[in-house]
Design an enzyme around this catalytic site. Structure first.
Site, PDB file in Angstrom:
ATOM      1  N   ASP A  34      -0.053  -7.581   1.317  1.00  0.00           N
ATOM      2  CA  ASP A  34       0.479  -6.233   1.513  1.00  0.00           C
ATOM      3  C   ASP A  34       1.999  -6.243   1.626  1.00  0.00           C
ATOM      4  OD1 ASP A  34       0.523  -3.513   1.803  1.00  0.00           O
ATOM      5  OD2 ASP A  34      -0.343  -3.480   3.820  1.00  0.00           O
ATOM      6  N   GLN A  36       0.680   5.760  11.897  1.00  0.00           N
ATOM      7  CA  GLN A  36       0.950   6.380  10.608  1.00  0.00           C
ATOM      8  C   GLN A  36       2.433   6.673  10.451  1.00  0.00           C
ATOM      9  OE1 GLN A  36      -1.507   7.420  12.682  1.00  0.00           O
ATOM     10  NE2 GLN A  36      -3.271   8.235  11.552  1.00  0.00           N
ATOM     11  N   GLY A  37       2.968   6.364   9.283  1.00  0.00           N
ATOM     12  CA  GLY A  37       4.388   6.560   9.024  1.00  0.00           C
ATOM     13  C   GLY A  37       5.224   5.327   9.263  1.00  0.00           C
ATOM     14  N   ASP A  38       4.645   4.301   9.906  1.00  0.00           N
ATOM     15  CA  ASP A  38       5.377   3.058  10.165  1.00  0.00           C
ATOM     16  C   ASP A  38       5.127   2.000   9.094  1.00  0.00           C
ATOM     17  OD1 ASP A  38       6.646   3.800  12.597  1.00  0.00           O
ATOM     18  OD2 ASP A  38       4.764   3.490  13.667  1.00  0.00           O
ATOM     19  N   SER A  39       4.163   2.228   8.202  1.00  0.00           N
ATOM     20  CA  SER A  39       3.819   1.247   7.170  1.00  0.00           C
ATOM     21  C   SER A  39       5.061   0.713   6.469  1.00  0.00           C
ATOM     22  CB  SER A  39       2.919   1.881   6.116  1.00  0.00           C
ATOM     23  OG  SER A  39       1.578   1.880   6.510  1.00  0.00           O
ATOM     24  N   HIS A  53       0.806  -1.218   0.000  1.00  0.00           N
ATOM     25  CA  HIS A  53       0.000   0.000   0.000  1.00  0.00           C
ATOM     26  C   HIS A  53       0.842   1.273   0.000  1.00  0.00           C
ATOM     27  CE1 HIS A  53       0.385  -0.243   4.508  1.00  0.00           C
ATOM     28  NE2 HIS A  53       0.477   1.062   4.360  1.00  0.00           N
TER      29      HIS A  53
END
Length: 265
Positions: free
Chosen positions: A124, A211-214, A79
């Site tokens: 993913d 958020q930002g760790d994906s 993603h």
């Protein structure tokens, strides 16, 4: 979590966990990176990682994390990109816990390969080919479910609280225990894809990716004491909420496909 641990891509009523506003656009053979929403900041409830503690960690310029699968290939989340193709627009930063440190190694991408058949639900994972090798240790992948239990380590430059939007360049780390599918489904129900995803989280909340760790790794030690990647930061509802685990791509399910894909880059 209401996060794709990518800020605004709504999937299965939850956001993926990357600090980004839109999907990556593929035009002709050139892959465009996601526009960053905010400077990356660290894992919820984490503590500072020591320099060289996790040398395989990589920060990606579109607001995601990753790990060195090969010295010139980064494993991240599907993603975080939109399709497969050539691109020089992604920058991988490695070799430091502080992204502004003078010793940071920065290498441009040359190609992205998104998991075949990815449609926003499951599968993913993605690979980013780098313009040159980074001479740092790589992170071995789990090839079976043997290590998909116990306590895992998470690390990243993502938000320190749900929708924090505050800036920090320091890498933080934390530990989260495995959560069985049956228990995880008490919250997520049919949104959880058992066999492709693995859950982890502290029941009382307060510790999580965000958020930002994906795309960053979830990992643990194997029997020989070496780090082994068991998950990829993927999605969840909010960040660090009580009784709401984080959802990670189950690496062992896709390790063979990842190896085959990497061999084509």
């Amino acid at each position: 979590m209401l996060t794709n641990r990518a800020v605004s891509l709504l999937k299965r009523s939850a956001f993926k966990r990357a600090a980004a506003i839109g999907a990556v656009a593929l035009a002709t053979a050139s892959l465009q990176p996601v526009a960053a929403q905010a400077a990356p900041v660290p894992v919820v409830g984490g503590t500072p990682a020591a320099q060289n503690e996790f040398p395989f960690m990589v920060s990606l310029s579109m607001g995601c994390g990753g790990a060195l699968y090969k010295k010139d290939v980064v494993l991240t989340a599907a993603h975080c990109v939109d399709g497969s193709g050539n691109t020089t627009r992604i920058t991988a930063t490695a070799g430091v816990t502080d992204l502004n440190a003078s010793g940071a190694i920065k290498v441009k991408s040359t190609k992205v390969l998104q998991a075949p058949g990815y449609n926003g639900s499951g599968k993913d994972w993605a690979l980013i080919k780098l313009a040159r090798p980074i001479n740092l240790p790589t992170l071995k992948l789990a090839t079976n479910t043997r290590y998909n239990r116990g306590t895992f380590t998470i690390a990243g430059w993502g938000d320190t609280s749900e929708n924090a939007g505050t800036g920090s360049t320091k890498l933080l780390k934390a530990k989260v225990p495995f959560v069985a599918d049956r228990q995880c489904k008490r919250h997520y129900g049919s949104r959880l894809i058992a066999g492709q995803e693995i859950c982890a989280g502290v029941p009382r909340g307060g510790v999580d990716t965000c958020q930002g760790d994906s795309g960053g790794p979830m990992f643990r030690k194997d029997d020989s004491g070496k780090w082994l990647q068991v998950g990829i930061v993927s999605w969840g509802d909010g960040c660090a909420r009580p009784l709401v685990p984080g959802v990670y791509t189950e690496v062992s399910t896709f390790s063979s496909a990842i190896a085959r894909a990497a061999a084509t880059l």
